[in-house]
Design an enzyme around this catalytic site. Structure first.
Site, PDB file in Angstrom:
ATOM      1  N   CYS A 204     -35.994  43.521  22.274  1.00 33.72           N
ATOM      2  CA  CYS A 204     -36.191  43.657  20.837  1.00 33.72           C
ATOM      3  C   CYS A 204     -35.017  43.064  20.067  1.00 33.72           C
ATOM      4  O   CYS A 204     -35.186  42.469  18.993  1.00 33.72           O
ATOM      5  CB  CYS A 204     -36.406  45.121  20.466  1.00 33.72           C
ATOM      6  SG  CYS A 204     -35.039  46.209  20.924  1.00 33.72           S
ATOM      7  N   THR A 205     -33.814  43.212  20.625  1.00 35.95           N
ATOM      8  CA  THR A 205     -32.629  42.640  19.978  1.00 35.95           C
ATOM      9  C   THR A 205     -32.666  41.121  20.028  1.00 35.95           C
ATOM     10  O   THR A 205     -32.387  40.437  19.032  1.00 35.95           O
ATOM     11  CB  THR A 205     -31.343  43.155  20.650  1.00 35.95           C
ATOM     12  OG1 THR A 205     -31.303  44.570  20.555  1.00 35.95           O
ATOM     13  CG2 THR A 205     -30.115  42.552  19.998  1.00 35.95           C
TER      14      THR A 205
END
Length: 418
Positions: A204-205
């Protein structure tokens, strides 16, 4: 590449002649008594002759640490050194690179590997920068020795049947050296917790909220390359191809500019793609010296070897510490006993997969699991996105797990908890 080094002197005669007093520095350790000698060692000229004429060393890895090792071993009197450089060898074909040859096609792998190691090498030294390759070599050596070479007399292991493994590793200003006697002392996998798992950034990062230059490079490596396939379909990203790295570098710069991130460089890009471990010349020199010293002690039998793990740190000053790593009774590599997996009866296969890849004591990469049910082999397909279904297995059932970190199938026993 598999290369045999031989000490050639006095021009191009191809001989191994010596000049006067060439080995005087070695003779001082082997031909006279000293306070640190092994209590059973008797000084003589035989040890030096064994090192010069008979002893065969296998050095795996010819990078920064390996080059220092080779230099030290050659200057210590070892003339017959076989070198395997791992830089362009993928771990999946490691066995075919230096244990097996075309003439061995059709023969049992265990027999060929045992013949190769038993007939050629007295000591094996690893100077690798990959935990996966180090574990693979450890697993192969443990398997070969347990299967074919170790000799037991009345249940007691004969030390003469052991091929010692000396392993060195460095990362920046830190390093370690260890001596492994298969069947007797702790192996690589016995102390796997000492090797921290590889750092992976959350997806997600990488995809949505990059904050570091490494996030931008990982985005291009993991998501953009498979999507755009800049060099054609089915062309994998090659960290040693300058054109590939240049493409990743340019795309990473664009990604970084989009999020106002600085610090993306060509060198950092290559380091992230290739998982390069930072190297410091002084650390390599110190660890190589420690490993070469252990080879000398074992080959000559003049001094007690390291028992059995030494850590080195020169971040602030100079610090070394030696301790005895203990052998695990249920080690997956050297104990030949299935390790217990503790899960509840309602656990799912995904939980097993997560444990095998995330546990510090296992650290597998892409495990594939099979088991036996009703006398038939059943494959449990783990390499899918979602595994919501329950195990559907019985308490005490054995699971056979294959992974790139080991040349042999690892056995686990399922133990249900209440």
């Amino acid at each position: 590449m598999n290369v045999i080094l031989r000490m050639l002197v006095d021009g191009d005669t191809g001989s191994t002649s010596d000049w006067d007093d060439r080995w005087n520095h070695i003779k001082k350790f082997l031909e006279r008594s000293g306070p640190f000698m092994h209590p059973d060692f008797e000084p003589s000229t035989e040890s030096l002759q064994f090192m010069l004429e008979t002893c065969k060393i296998l050095v795996i890895g010819a990078g920064g640490l390996g080059c220092e090792l080779l230099k030290n071993l050659a200057l210590s009197g070892f003339r017959n050194i076989h070198v395997v450089d791992m830089d362009t060898i993928d771990v999946s074909n490691l066995n075919r690179q230096f244990l097996f040859r075309a003439k061995d096609v059709g023969r049992p792998k265990a027999d060929v590997a045992a013949d190769f190691i038993n007939s050629q090498f007295h000591i094996i030294v690893c100077g690798l920068d990959s935990i996966v390759a180090r574990r693979w070599m450890n697993g192969m050596l443990e398997h070969i020795l347990n299967l074919s070479l170790l000799v037991y007399e009345d249940g007691v292991l004969d030390p003469s049947s052991i091929i010692p493994l000396i392993d060195g590793g460095t990362e920046g200003f830190k390093g370690n050296a260890r001596v492994i006697f298969p069947g007797m002392t702790a192996c690589i996998d016995c102390t796997l917790e000492l090797y921290p798992p590889q750092i992976n950034f959350p997806m997600c990062t990488i995809a949505s909220m990059p904050r570091l230059p490494e996030h931008c490079i990982e985005y291009v490596r993991i998501l953009l390359w498979p999507k755009e396939m800049p060099f054609g379909d089915d062309v994998s990203l090659d960290g040693d191809d300058p054109e590939h790295i240049q493409w990743v570098y340019q795309k990473s710069l664009e990604r970084a500019a989009e999020f106002s991130i600085t610090g993306v460089t060509y060198r950092l890009t290559q380091g992230v793609v290739k998982r390069i471990i930072p190297a410091v010349a002084s650390t390599n020199a110190a660890i190589a010296a420690a490993c070469a010293t252990e080879v000398f002690k074992i080959a000559s039998s003049a001094y007690l070897p390291l028992n059995n793990y030494m850590v080195f740190n020169d971040v602030d000053g100079l610090y070394t510490y030696t301790f005895e790593a203990e052998r695990k009774e249920n080690c997956s590599a050297c104990s030949q006993v299935p390790s217990d997996l503790h899960f509840s009866p309602s656990s799912k296969l995904q939980e097993v997969l997560d444990y095998l890849t995330e546990s510090t004591s296992v650290q597998m990469k892409s495990p594939a699991i099979t088991t036996t049910m009703d006398g038939k082999n059943k494959t449990l397909y783990l390499q899918v996105i979602n595994l919501p279904f329950k195990l559907g297995l019985a308490d005490g059932q054995e699971l056979a797990v294959a992974d790139v970190t080991t040349p042999q199938t690892v056995l686990f026993k399922l133990c249900f908890t209440s």
